[in-house]
Design an enzyme around this catalytic site. Structure first.
Site, PDB file in Angstrom:
ATOM      1  N   ASP A 331       0.736  -1.385  -0.011  1.00 15.98           N
ATOM      2  CA  ASP A 331       0.349  -0.352   0.321  1.00 15.98           C
ATOM      3  C   ASP A 331       0.751   1.247  -0.025  1.00 15.98           C
ATOM      4  O   ASP A 331       1.855   1.430   0.939  1.00 15.98           O
ATOM      5  CB  ASP A 331      -1.150  -0.287   1.380  1.00 15.98           C
ATOM      6  CG  ASP A 331      -2.659   1.005   0.765  1.00 15.98           C
ATOM      7  OD1 ASP A 331      -2.968   0.089  -0.210  1.00 15.98           O
ATOM      8  OD2 ASP A 331      -3.060   1.293   2.012  1.00 15.98           O
ATOM      9  N   GLU A 374      -4.782   2.447  -4.320  1.00 14.43           N
ATOM     10  CA  GLU A 374      -2.953   2.572  -3.896  1.00 14.43           C
ATOM     11  C   GLU A 374      -2.875   1.367  -3.858  1.00 14.43           C
ATOM     12  O   GLU A 374      -1.405   1.059  -3.149  1.00 14.43           O
ATOM     13  CB  GLU A 374      -2.565   3.778  -3.447  1.00 14.43           C
ATOM     14  CG  GLU A 374      -2.815   3.329  -1.840  1.00 14.43           C
ATOM     15  CD  GLU A 374      -4.356   3.726  -1.183  1.00 14.43           C
ATOM     16  OE1 GLU A 374      -4.041   4.613   0.196  1.00 14.43           O
ATOM     17  OE2 GLU A 374      -5.230   4.010  -2.569  1.00 14.43           O
TER      18      GLU A 374
END
Length: 458
Positions: A331, A374
């Site tokens: 992430d 993301e």
């Protein structure tokens, strides 16, 4: 699963309960609750003696959890009373069926286990010294309840298995034809080759009594065996199939029978139909089709659509080769601040750069996914605990040292938090996904820009 099927099962189940005496329901409830452990033990003792079942039930954690789950399943199934939640009970059967399909436990194994349960329960009833009439009624209720529960599992299993099988096949096609524009041109060329062949045979008279069928051409074989399956949810696919039938069943016979203006009219109509097919084919490939849906639109990485197919294949390979693989989930840290400060265009630009970076720094055998937002995931193939952690740390460190850029060229540095989970033999890929999700959560919770590891313990 369709509402019609579920409503039918609910209606049948309600009738089954209504047609059973309260005495029988109570007796079965108490007997199942009292002997749930023995029933589960009997079930798995018989199941594990067969090779086809031991493949799925060899993992210690699976056996431990499933034994308790089967006990609870039986208790829930027969705990029929004033507050019996039939819809929740049916939802449980659907969930179990979906899990069985996900790890590909054959239905015959489940049915075999059900048969053992019925036999064992019959012996339990004999020990209760009931009247023959009550004993038969209780056994019938037990058997019918199991049958209807397994029926519901079977519906869920079939739909999930079919969906997974289609996804597996589409992934296979995707892995073969990674460049869709190339595949599109190839099939358009195959269609043109058939059309040219038809015109040559018709005008020269080489056909030996038969004009070449479109369905038997390279394009026709591709469409029937691959394309129609991969694109089955799109109306254009059905239209192409209809065009092929019109050509082969109507227009080619017209040309075959008439060597005059009528035959030429058939040839003209075939050319119109092939133009239509080319148009539809182009439309399919340019839309968000099953194959195109395998790539993330922004980054062109694999998206989560094919994650189950990849993980099931890697689990099967790991079992057969006694190897390991790992999931590395990442992430981008504080990515919201990038969007808020520099705009979403800048955020998309960063995502595209990171995607290329991950691909360039992964081995060719690894699979790189963008799961959304993301979050990225890499399936690290043929690794062990040590080198998987080394790969994860190296990747995290390389990202931190890499200089990315904003759309205007300004440099920007980013970091990633990462979770790593090693495959430990559990046959359900969802178990591995839960472990890597937990590891990623821990990495973010403990300060970010770090790797947290869920090793191969049970």
């Amino acid at each position: 699963m369709s509402d019609t099927i579920e409503n039918t099962v609910i209606n049948d189940w309600e009738q089954l309960i209504a047609g059973t005496t309260a005495t029988c329901i109570q007796h079965n409830r108490e007997l199942v609750s009292k002997h749930s452990q023995a029933l589960a033990t009997h079930f798995y003792e018989h199941m594990l003696t067969t090779d086809d079942a031991s493949v799925f039930l060899s993992h210690n954690q699976v056996k431990t959890r499933l034994h308790g789950s089967l006990q609870q399943w039986l208790i829930t199934l027969f705990d029929i009373g004033e507050h019996y939640d039939l819809e929740a009970t049916i939802a449980l059967q659907v969930q179990v069926g979906e899990i069985h399909a996900r790890i590909k436990i054959p239905m015959h194994i489940v049915l075999r286990g059900t048969r053992y349960l019925k036999q064992f329960f019959a012996r339990l009833l004999q020990q209760e010294k009931l009247s023959p009439q009550l004993q038969n009624a209780c056994l019938q209720h037990f058997s019918d309840t199991l049958d209807i529960a397994i029926e519901m599992m079977g519906y869920a299993y079939a739909s999930t298995y079919d969906r997974n099988t289609r996804s597996d096949e589409v992934y296979r096609l995707f892995s073969i034809t990674q460049n869709l524009s190339t595949e599109r041109e190839k099939q358009k060329g195959a269609l043109l080759s058939w059309e040219n062949r038809l015109m040559f045979v018709y005008t020269v008279g080489e056909q030996e009594g038969q004009l070449p069928l479109l369905a038997a051409s390279d394009f026709g074989l591709w469409f029937i065996h691959k394309g129609s399956h991969a694109f089955e949810d799109y109306p254009e696919t059905q239209m192409i199939g209809e065009r092929i039938k019109i050509i082969d069943e109507q227009l080619l016979p017209m040309m075959q029978q008439h060597q005059d203006a009528t035959g030429l009219q058939g040839l003209h109509r075939i050319r119109e139909e092939t133009k239509r097919i080319k148009f539809l084919l182009n439309d399919i490939f340019t839309k968000s089709s099953e194959l195109e849906g395998g790539r993330d639109v922004l980054t062109k990485l694999l998206n989560r659509k094919f994650l189950p197919s990849v993980l099931n294949r890697e689990i099967a390979h790991a079992r057969n080769s006694r190897s390991q693989f790992a999931l590395l989930s990442m992430d981008i840290d504080y990515f919201k601040e990038v969007n808020d400060t520099h705009g979403h265009e800048a955020g998309d630009f960063i995502l595209q750069q990171l995607s290329s970076f991950l691909l360039n720094n992964s081995r060719s055998g690894d699979f790189v996914f963008r799961l959304g937002g993301e979050e990225f995931m890499i399936v690290l193939v043929d690794v062990n605990d040590d080198n998987a952690q080394l790969v994860a740390e190296n990747m995290r460190n390389k990202v931190a040292m890499e200089q990315f850029s904003l759309p205007g060229g300004q440099p920007i540095h980013i970091t990633v938090s990462a979770g790593l989970a090693l495959f430990n033999g559990h046959p359900d890929y969802q178990y591995l996904l839960r472990r890597v999700d937990k590891a990623l959560y821990d990495a973010k919770r403990l300060g970010r820009n770090r790797v947290e590891v869920s090793l191969s313990q049970n």
